[in-house]
Design an enzyme around this catalytic site. Sequence first.
Site: not given
Ligand SMILES: *Cc1c(COP(=O)(O)O)cnc(C)c1O
Length: 350
Positions: A34, A260
């Site tokens: 993401k 920033y």
């Molecule tokens: C961002 C996200 C992840 C990954 O989480 P991390 O802590 O970065 O490994 C997994 N599942 C969902 C639903 C997320 O939003």
Amino acid sequence: MSRATAHVDLGAISHNIQALGALAPRSQFMLAVKSNAYGHGLHEVVRTGLDAGVSSFGVLESTAGIELRKAGVDVPLFAWMHGQDTDFAAAAEERIDLGVQTFWQLEAIAASGARVVPRVHLKIDTGLHRGGADQPRWAEFVTEALRLQALGRLEVVAAWSHLSDTSHSADLESTALFGAAVEEAKALGAEFELLHLGASAAVIDLPEAHFDLVRVGIAAYGISPFGDRSAADLGLRPAMRLSAPVLDARHGLASIAVGYGDGIQSDPDAGAYVIIDGFVAPVIEVGVDETVVALPESAGQVGADSVCIVFGDGAHGEATAEQWAVWGETVGDEIVTGLTGRVRRDFSGA
Ligand SMILES: *Cc1c(COP(=O)(O)O)cnc(C)c1O
């Protein structure tokens, strides 16, 4: 004029995927990409993930999944954040699995008119309160999904949730709630191909939450999901180094071409520093376009060909993104993901 550059070491990401995958050997590995792969570059990271053997990608919004399909990515994709304007038919037709968090999403997917049956993953809220069916309505949610499945409008393929990572005991409790919710759904007639719950922290610390698939984000980029252990402690390699050219140096001060407006922390703690030509240069002030730092007396001739490292893996004495997160009172995710489009990316280690 040249400005800040984020150098992404794809070899580090590959190393981290192998190391983390080895911690959850019986689970499929979904790489979370993401927010432009947490700022590291979606397409480059996806190619690296495929080479490293990840089984699927988590894309957040279905539009990013459609973009990957158009680029020829053929492995399973999972999208779980949808708005009123989400085109569920297009997503289903591109074979993007859909995380479903609410009744309206369930109904909209069922009514999408997609030419292929949408595959849905039902989300139960296990305590994070960031989406998912509430426990009291879980049975009703599952029942409605099964009704729509019987009509051929969608196919229920998975149950999932997300952990809060606030503490080991809270995550363990959520894991138990998840297990109970799955049993409840099965008793109602649901059959799941996949159960998934854990992200980075659980991969490392909570084997109980590995289930069939783990969704791994931040740790794959070489940033620890924990406040009390660094990436180095965990055997992970930070994948991003941020550098910036020196604009001017005089009277013991230098200004560097990052601010920033590029996404770095605007008001870091007093201890914050960068590295210029190997010397520690304390941060005096972060502006929108430039940052002023102090040059130590021992620094040599600092000028236009000097290189400033803002953060990286520490190999040159620089701070890590994790350290910047401490200085900015935030999490490492924000340091790398927050870099704006003005920061050029370059890639090595492919
Ligand atoms: C961002 C996200 C992840 C990954 O989480 P991390 O802590 O970065 O490994 C997994 N599942 C969902 C639903 C997320 O939003």
